[in-house]
Design a protein around this motif. Structure first.
Motif, PDB file in Angstrom:
ATOM      1  N   PRO A 195      -3.036  -0.339   4.513  1.00 22.30           N
ATOM      2  CA  PRO A 195      -2.408  -0.255   3.195  1.00 22.30           C
ATOM      3  C   PRO A 195      -3.356  -0.765   2.110  1.00 22.30           C
ATOM      4  O   PRO A 195      -3.938  -1.842   2.237  1.00 22.30           O
ATOM      5  CB  PRO A 195      -1.183  -1.173   3.319  1.00 22.30           C
ATOM      6  CG  PRO A 195      -0.937  -1.302   4.781  1.00 22.30           C
ATOM      7  CD  PRO A 195      -2.286  -1.230   5.422  1.00 22.30           C
ATOM      8  N   ALA A 196      -3.530   0.012   1.075  1.00 21.98           N
ATOM      9  CA  ALA A 196      -4.396  -0.371  -0.044  1.00 21.98           C
ATOM     10  C   ALA A 196      -3.747   0.137  -1.317  1.00 21.98           C
ATOM     11  O   ALA A 196      -3.884   1.304  -1.677  1.00 21.98           O
ATOM     12  CB  ALA A 196      -5.796   0.215   0.131  1.00 21.98           C
ATOM     13  N   GLY A 197      -2.997  -0.729  -1.982  1.00 20.78           N
ATOM     14  CA  GLY A 197      -2.296  -0.308  -3.171  1.00 20.78           C
ATOM     15  C   GLY A 197      -1.009   0.415  -2.832  1.00 20.78           C
ATOM     16  O   GLY A 197      -0.529   0.390  -1.695  1.00 20.78           O
ATOM     17  N   GLU A 198      -0.463   1.092  -3.829  1.00 18.92           N
ATOM     18  CA  GLU A 198       0.822   1.766  -3.645  1.00 18.92           C
ATOM     19  C   GLU A 198       0.715   2.925  -2.664  1.00 18.92           C
ATOM     20  O   GLU A 198       1.554   3.109  -1.786  1.00 18.92           O
ATOM     21  CB  GLU A 198       1.338   2.284  -4.995  1.00 18.92           C
ATOM     22  CG  GLU A 198       2.679   3.009  -4.877  1.00 18.92           C
ATOM     23  CD  GLU A 198       3.120   3.633  -6.189  1.00 18.92           C
ATOM     24  OE1 GLU A 198       4.276   4.084  -6.263  1.00 18.92           O
ATOM     25  OE2 GLU A 198       2.303   3.696  -7.132  1.00 18.92           O
ATOM     26  N   TRP A 199      -0.347   3.728  -2.793  1.00 20.79           N
ATOM     27  CA  TRP A 199      -0.505   4.910  -1.955  1.00 20.79           C
ATOM     28  C   TRP A 199      -1.605   4.683  -0.919  1.00 20.79           C
ATOM     29  O   TRP A 199      -2.687   4.192  -1.247  1.00 20.79           O
ATOM     30  CB  TRP A 199      -0.849   6.131  -2.798  1.00 20.79           C
ATOM     31  CG  TRP A 199       0.290   6.578  -3.664  1.00 20.79           C
ATOM     32  CD1 TRP A 199       0.456   6.367  -4.992  1.00 20.79           C
ATOM     33  CD2 TRP A 199       1.447   7.307  -3.218  1.00 20.79           C
ATOM     34  NE1 TRP A 199       1.624   6.919  -5.427  1.00 20.79           N
ATOM     35  CE2 TRP A 199       2.261   7.506  -4.364  1.00 20.79           C
ATOM     36  CE3 TRP A 199       1.853   7.814  -1.998  1.00 20.79           C
ATOM     37  CZ2 TRP A 199       3.469   8.184  -4.302  1.00 20.79           C
ATOM     38  CZ3 TRP A 199       3.064   8.493  -1.936  1.00 20.79           C
ATOM     39  CH2 TRP A 199       3.859   8.673  -3.072  1.00 20.79           C
ATOM     40  N   TYR A 200      -1.308   5.032   0.327  1.00 17.90           N
ATOM     41  CA  TYR A 200      -2.299   4.902   1.392  1.00 17.90           C
ATOM     42  C   TYR A 200      -1.978   5.921   2.481  1.00 17.90           C
ATOM     43  O   TYR A 200      -0.842   6.389   2.611  1.00 17.90           O
ATOM     44  CB  TYR A 200      -2.313   3.484   1.968  1.00 17.90           C
ATOM     45  CG  TYR A 200      -0.968   2.985   2.449  1.00 17.90           C
ATOM     46  CD1 TYR A 200      -0.503   3.232   3.748  1.00 17.90           C
ATOM     47  CD2 TYR A 200      -0.134   2.257   1.593  1.00 17.90           C
ATOM     48  CE1 TYR A 200       0.720   2.780   4.183  1.00 17.90           C
ATOM     49  CE2 TYR A 200       1.109   1.794   2.015  1.00 17.90           C
ATOM     50  CZ  TYR A 200       1.532   2.057   3.309  1.00 17.90           C
ATOM     51  OH  TYR A 200       2.754   1.604   3.744  1.00 17.90           O
ATOM     52  N   VAL A 201      -2.996   6.275   3.248  1.00 12.38           N
ATOM     53  CA  VAL A 201      -2.829   7.256   4.322  1.00 12.38           C
ATOM     54  C   VAL A 201      -1.830   6.729   5.352  1.00 12.38           C
ATOM     55  O   VAL A 201      -1.959   5.599   5.836  1.00 12.38           O
ATOM     56  CB  VAL A 201      -4.181   7.557   5.000  1.00 12.38           C
ATOM     57  CG1 VAL A 201      -3.968   8.454   6.229  1.00 12.38           C
ATOM     58  CG2 VAL A 201      -5.138   8.207   4.020  1.00 12.38           C
ATOM     59  N   GLY A 202      -0.839   7.538   5.660  1.00  8.82           N
ATOM     60  CA  GLY A 202       0.172   7.165   6.643  1.00  8.82           C
ATOM     61  C   GLY A 202       1.448   6.629   6.049  1.00  8.82           C
ATOM     62  O   GLY A 202       2.430   6.417   6.772  1.00  8.82           O
ATOM     63  N   ARG A 203       1.474   6.394   4.730  1.00 13.06           N
ATOM     64  CA  ARG A 203       2.687   5.851   4.111  1.00 13.06           C
ATOM     65  C   ARG A 203       3.808   6.890   4.114  1.00 13.06           C
ATOM     66  O   ARG A 203       3.670   7.960   3.540  1.00 13.06           O
ATOM     67  CB  ARG A 203       2.418   5.419   2.669  1.00 13.06           C
ATOM     68  CG  ARG A 203       3.647   4.828   1.982  1.00 13.06           C
ATOM     69  CD  ARG A 203       3.482   4.743   0.469  1.00 13.06           C
ATOM     70  NE  ARG A 203       4.681   4.202  -0.157  1.00 13.06           N
ATOM     71  CZ  ARG A 203       4.969   4.295  -1.447  1.00 13.06           C
ATOM     72  NH1 ARG A 203       4.127   4.947  -2.265  1.00 13.06           N
ATOM     73  NH2 ARG A 203       6.087   3.772  -1.935  1.00 13.06           N
TER      74      ARG A 203
END
Length: 650
Positions: free
Chosen positions: A510-518
């Protein structure tokens, strides 16, 4: 004269205190002030307005005056003391429904039905007080249903019997009568039909055969305009997928006698109700209404328990009088999030049948099925067009036994099933949040493995889409469901905790609001991007724009996507409320109950959570007594719909 003024000021103060404490919606207090601004407002009217608005937030369409007289603390989810404090602040109040009606009818802000209408905001209909728009919607639904239920068409029972014997030839009925076959015969002859039943009872299986029967018996089958709809995009996609599969199987059976595949292609995709009616941005109005009706001959609506009062009113208003409406749903599931419990009201007594002699004779002639005496009676016109499917072909194991026990209110039997240790059902009692996080790491590990592997190197668009589809399908195999939104055991708390656990395990970054897999759930209809409230998607890399992210949604086998930066109204969706899960099915469902029972934790909520699981169900509860308390509490939504429909049933 001083005393009433003193009472009203004391009442305003108490309403403000409750609002500040979060025990009363600010909207309810504001609505009471608005009504009071329109004319003289005695304390009883102000209090009734606040209660009415508050109950609307709990899904009630009106308030019974008898509840005002007795004290609506339970309906409001309050303690008796909270209500008594508010009632004391208002001063002497009417004690009976008749006394409440007399006092409210004297107020200029209230229209009593039958008197001259000045378009007042409140409507007094007998011993029920409404916000005007809910009274209008309830009246419209009741009138439309009564008129449709009274329209019974002449049907060639011999022809229907011949086709039903073909369509159900390979089915060996597990019970007598064969309710699926009977439902097709009944639905064919009316302009409204309700088919209700629990998971696995074959509602879409039945309606696929009903469609084939309609095609087979219609004078011009090729010109039949069939529309499929559901409250959510996911439910609509599942409806279309199920019906297409069933009709393709039937096509092989009927062969050249009925060009079923060609006719099926004419139906098109299933749509959300918003899309079907032509929702307009920033407006409650739809493009289709009585003056611009839908262009359909038959409309089938799945997951009808999720359809709230306002939507059902809009749907019936837009439906041509000549069209047939078929409602499918489980009357025992949770009602809609918004006001009303329309399906539950319309088929409340479906279990009894109450079929009259005319219906029994028709059913025997058209389907060959004889209705046992216990299902005969003198029900009204709508009862003659309502069928409850009773045999579950999918839920015969422990999940089905658990669902049945909960639905019947048998907490002892439900707990026995949970503790039996049979495969498919598990109960983690006196649990900590850590137990849910362990389940999440295991359950979501499946989609994260496929995500990590990525599409084949150098693969083209088709291979990339296939990879996306597999990631989405794996994600849809597991879900955590919550009874509440806030707190450690709510959606917000568990979503944060699950994201942290998956990151700690190295499965996500997770890095910030949007991340791969969210995973995200759309929380508001967005017609510009074509996503709707309740849609769930996964955030994955955009193959055409390095560094960019897209959110991918799966509808049946179709994948669609939207740039993540274009989605404004979304929330993380490792966990979701039971309400939002309706219309979905997961291989493994985890139901997390809160520590304390509240008004929202009911038998219907637990039943709905259990029936989202197809293979495995896990109940996680920090306090064991909460389950029994929830099973004992039934959902009650105050409404006048059943009584408005009832005159045609007498």
């Amino acid at each position: 004269m001083g005393k009433p003024e003193a009472n009203i000021e004391t009442l305003w103060g108490e309403l403000a205190r409750l609002s500040e404490a979060g025990e009363l919606r600010r909207l309810s207090c504001a609505f009471a002030r608005f009504v009071a601004s329109l004319g003289a407002a005695p304390p009883a009217l102000v209090l009734a307005c606040a209660v009415l608005s508050e109950l609307e937030g709990h899904g009630h369409s009106c308030v019974q005056l008898s509840d005002l007289g007795a004290g609506p603390a339970e309906l409001l989810g309050w303690s008796d003391e909270q209500w008594k404090d508010l009632a004391r602040a208002a001063g002497p109040l009417p004690k009976t429904a008749r006394a409440w009606a007399a006092q409210l009818a004297a107020c200029a802000q209230v229209w009593e039905t039958g008197s001259f209408d000045y378009d007042q905001p409140l409507v007094l209909d007998g011993e029920r007080l409404y916000l005007r728009r809910y009274w209008r919607d309830e009246t419209l639904v009741a009138q439309a249903v009564r008129e449709r239920a009274a329209q019974v068409r002449e049907v060639d029972a011999g022809s229907v019997r011949a086709w039903l014997d073909v369509l159900f030839a390979s089915q060996r009925a597990a019970e007598k009568p064969d309710w699926q076959k009977l439902a097709c015969a009944i639905a064919l002859r009316g302009s409204v039909a309700i088919i209700t039943g629990g998971p696995g009872t074959g509602k879409t299986y039945t309606v696929a055969r009903l469609l084939a029967l309609l095609f087979a018996t219609a004078p011009e089958a090729a010109n039949q305009r069939i529309a499929l709809a559901a409250p959510t995009g996911k439910a609509a996609a599942r409806l279309k997928q199920s019906i297409d599969r069933a009709l393709n199987e039937l096509a092989d059976k009927v062969g050249s006698r009925l060009p079923l595949r060609e006719l099926t292609l004419r139906m098109g995709a299933a749509r959300t109700l918003h899309s079907l009616l032509g929702a307009r941005p920033d407006s409650r109005a739809f493009a289709h209404h009585r003056g611009n009706p839908l262009d359909v001959d038959v409309l089938i609506v799945d997951e009808a328990s999720m359809v709230h009062l306002e939507m059902m009113a809009s749907l019936l208003d837009a439906l041509p009088p000549s069209a047939t409406l078929v409602l499918l749903g489980d009357k025992d599931q949770l009602a809609s999030v918004e006001a009303g419990a329309v399906l539950g009201d319309l088929c409340h007594d479906a279990q009894a049948g109450a079929y009259d002699a005319s219906t029994c004779d028709y059913v025997r002639a058209a389907s060959g099925e004889a209705l046992p005496g216990e299902f005969r009676g003198n029900g009204g016109p709508l009862a003659q067009q309502t069928v409850m499917l009773r045999h579950s072909r999918r839920f015969g194991g422990p999940i089905g036994q658990l669902a049945l026990a909960v639905n019947e209110g048998d907490a002892v039997r439900a707990e026995a099933v949970l503790r039996a240790g049979e495969a498919g059902v598990r109960w983690i009692e006196n649990a900590q949040q850590q137990h849910v996080l362990q389940l999440a790491q295991s359950g979501y590990g499946a989609y994260l493995e496929v995500l990590k592997a990525g599409p084949a190197a150098g693969a083209g668009p088709a291979a990339h889409e296939d990879w996306v589809r597999r990631v989405l399908q794996r994600f849809e195999s597991f879900r955590i469901l919550c009874a509440v939104r806030d707190g450690e055991w709510g959606v917000a708390g568990l979503n944060d905790a699950v994201a942290g656990r998956l990151a700690q395990a190295g499965l996500l970054r997770p890095a910030g609001e949007w991340y791969v897999g969210r995973p995200v759930m759309v929380t508001r209809n967005d017609y510009g991007t074509g996503v709707y409230n309740g849609d769930i998607g996964l955030t994955l890399p955009d193959p055409g724009r390095p560094g960019a992210l897209r959110v991918y949604f799966l509808e049946g086998e179709t994948v669609r996507s939207v740039l993540a930066t274009r989605l404004r109204n979304v929330e993380t969706a490792y966990a979701m409320t039971v309400h939002k899960s309706q219309g979905s099915e997961f291989r493994h469902t985890v139901l997390a109950l809160p520590r304390e029972r509240g008004a929202i934790l009911t038998r219907e909520l637990v039943y709905t959570g259990i029936t989202r699981a197809s293979e495995q169900f896990t109940l996680v509860s920090p306090a064991g007594a909460v389950l029994a308390e929830a099973i004992a509490l039934r959902t009650h939504r105050t409404s006048g719909l059943r009584e408005m429909v009832a005159p045609a049933a007498r």
